[in-house]
Design an enzyme around this catalytic site. Sequence first.
Site, mmCIF file in Angstrom:
data_model
loop_
_atom_site.group_PDB
_atom_site.id
_atom_site.type_symbol
_atom_site.label_atom_id
_atom_site.label_comp_id
_atom_site.label_asym_id
_atom_site.label_seq_id
_atom_site.Cartn_x
_atom_site.Cartn_y
_atom_site.Cartn_z
ATOM 1 N N ASP A 8 0.779 -1.257 0.000
ATOM 2 C CA ASP A 8 0.000 0.000 0.000
ATOM 3 C C ASP A 8 0.809 1.306 0.000
ATOM 4 O O ASP A 8 0.492 2.242 0.761
ATOM 5 C CB ASP A 8 -0.947 0.027 1.219
ATOM 6 C CG ASP A 8 -2.032 -1.041 1.163
ATOM 7 O OD1 ASP A 8 -2.037 -1.827 0.216
ATOM 8 O OD2 ASP A 8 -2.863 -1.089 2.089
ATOM 9 N N ASP A 46 -4.634 -0.761 -1.844
ATOM 10 C CA ASP A 46 -5.919 -0.571 -1.179
ATOM 11 C C ASP A 46 -6.867 0.047 -2.214
ATOM 12 O O ASP A 46 -6.506 1.038 -2.865
ATOM 13 C CB ASP A 46 -5.700 0.384 0.010
ATOM 14 C CG ASP A 46 -6.584 0.086 1.205
ATOM 15 O OD1 ASP A 46 -6.846 -1.095 1.507
ATOM 16 O OD2 ASP A 46 -7.015 1.057 1.873
ATOM 17 N N HIS A 48 -10.882 0.844 -2.591
ATOM 18 C CA HIS A 48 -12.240 0.813 -2.031
ATOM 19 C C HIS A 48 -13.269 1.481 -2.941
ATOM 20 O O HIS A 48 -12.997 2.543 -3.508
ATOM 21 C CB HIS A 48 -12.276 1.574 -0.700
ATOM 22 C CG HIS A 48 -11.369 1.027 0.355
ATOM 23 N ND1 HIS A 48 -11.360 -0.298 0.737
ATOM 24 C CD2 HIS A 48 -10.425 1.641 1.135
ATOM 25 C CE1 HIS A 48 -10.470 -0.468 1.703
ATOM 26 N NE2 HIS A 48 -9.881 0.687 1.951
ATOM 27 N N HIS A 52 -17.601 2.852 1.124
ATOM 28 C CA HIS A 52 -17.092 1.601 1.702
ATOM 29 C C HIS A 52 -17.418 1.564 3.199
ATOM 30 O O HIS A 52 -17.435 2.611 3.858
ATOM 31 C CB HIS A 52 -15.570 1.520 1.502
ATOM 32 C CG HIS A 52 -14.991 0.194 1.843
ATOM 33 N ND1 HIS A 52 -14.194 -0.005 2.949
ATOM 34 C CD2 HIS A 52 -15.112 -1.010 1.234
ATOM 35 C CE1 HIS A 52 -13.838 -1.287 2.997
ATOM 36 N NE2 HIS A 52 -14.375 -1.917 1.972
ATOM 37 N N HIS A 81 -10.636 7.034 1.765
ATOM 38 C CA HIS A 81 -9.267 6.914 1.232
ATOM 39 C C HIS A 81 -9.231 5.844 0.146
ATOM 40 O O HIS A 81 -10.074 4.948 0.122
ATOM 41 C CB HIS A 81 -8.284 6.554 2.357
ATOM 42 C CG HIS A 81 -8.540 5.199 2.929
ATOM 43 N ND1 HIS A 81 -9.510 4.970 3.877
ATOM 44 C CD2 HIS A 81 -7.985 3.994 2.656
ATOM 45 C CE1 HIS A 81 -9.533 3.683 4.184
ATOM 46 N NE2 HIS A 81 -8.618 3.054 3.449
ATOM 47 N N LYS A 106 -7.183 -4.885 -2.968
ATOM 48 C CA LYS A 106 -7.927 -5.408 -1.808
ATOM 49 C C LYS A 106 -8.835 -4.320 -1.235
ATOM 50 O O LYS A 106 -8.569 -3.141 -1.417
ATOM 51 C CB LYS A 106 -6.952 -5.926 -0.748
ATOM 52 C CG LYS A 106 -5.998 -4.852 -0.266
ATOM 53 C CD LYS A 106 -4.996 -5.409 0.710
ATOM 54 C CE LYS A 106 -4.094 -4.339 1.233
ATOM 55 N NZ LYS A 106 -4.788 -3.246 1.961
ATOM 56 N N CYS A 151 -2.062 -2.642 7.590
ATOM 57 C CA CYS A 151 -1.940 -3.580 6.469
ATOM 58 C C CYS A 151 -0.649 -4.381 6.484
ATOM 59 O O CYS A 151 -0.638 -5.547 6.092
ATOM 60 C CB CYS A 151 -2.153 -2.845 5.159
ATOM 61 S SG CYS A 151 -3.880 -2.304 5.023
HETATM 62 C C1 VGL Z 1 -4.602 0.750 5.682
HETATM 63 C C2 VGL Z 1 -6.181 1.606 7.103
HETATM 64 C C3 VGL Z 1 -7.149 1.486 6.128
HETATM 65 C C4 VGL Z 1 -3.182 0.363 5.476
HETATM 66 C C5 VGL Z 1 -5.573 0.619 4.701
HETATM 67 O O1 VGL Z 1 -2.728 0.322 4.310
HETATM 68 O O2 VGL Z 1 -2.491 0.096 6.476
HETATM 69 N N1 VGL Z 1 -4.933 1.242 6.883
HETATM 70 N N2 VGL Z 1 -6.837 0.989 4.925
HETATM 71 ZN ZN ZN Z 2 -8.297 1.046 3.418
#
Ligand code: VGL
Ligand code: ZN
Length: 204
Positions: A8, A46, A48, A52, A81, A106, A151
Amino acid sequence: MEALLIVDVQIDFCPGGALEVPKGDKIIPIINQLSEQFDIVVQTQDWHPQEHTSFASTHDNQAPFETINMPYGQQVLWPDHCVQGSEGAQFHPDLNTKNSQLIVRKGFRKQIDSYSAFYENDGETTTGLTGYLKARDIDTLYAVGLATDFCVKWSVVDGIKEGFDLHVVEDAVKGIDIEGSVDQAWQEMLDQGATKVSSSELLD
Ligand code: VGL
Ligand code: ZN
């Protein structure tokens, strides 16, 4: 076989982004050096849909960083995000993605979040990554990226459960850090059998 797993490294998780990780961009030059040295590089993104379930704005009277109960367990609510197709969902422009052979998206199901590269947050719905890695005879993963306490940690813990040797590159990860969550994440990763390495041990 070894692979580098880059978690990510997206605009929204870097300073100025919607869910910024403090100094999240500082790890990018190190990740770029590492990705030149691995024969196999895999990334997560990431990704979404709007509204979401992990977004605070989707729920009435909820603020970002509050926690709610979902059918699959506790869920931290986030600012919107990494919305599919948005600029913030893109990889950071300084990240060199040319060596990446697979990108796993994801969090694309509206009703369930997905921190881990392997399983969504219900712990059951697979992303397919284990199958890909095993099919390519990969048994060892070096994890880098964002965020250490979400993550990265979930990916490392699941990766170990899936039978991979997991090494976390300490100077190539950064965390959000909600009430000590980074220290807790390291504790959990090490307890589960991950090892902590420094990029200097890996770089020529
Ligand atoms: C993440 C919070 C929400 C991450 C992703 O990449 O750690 N954290 N979505
Ligand atoms: Zn996320």
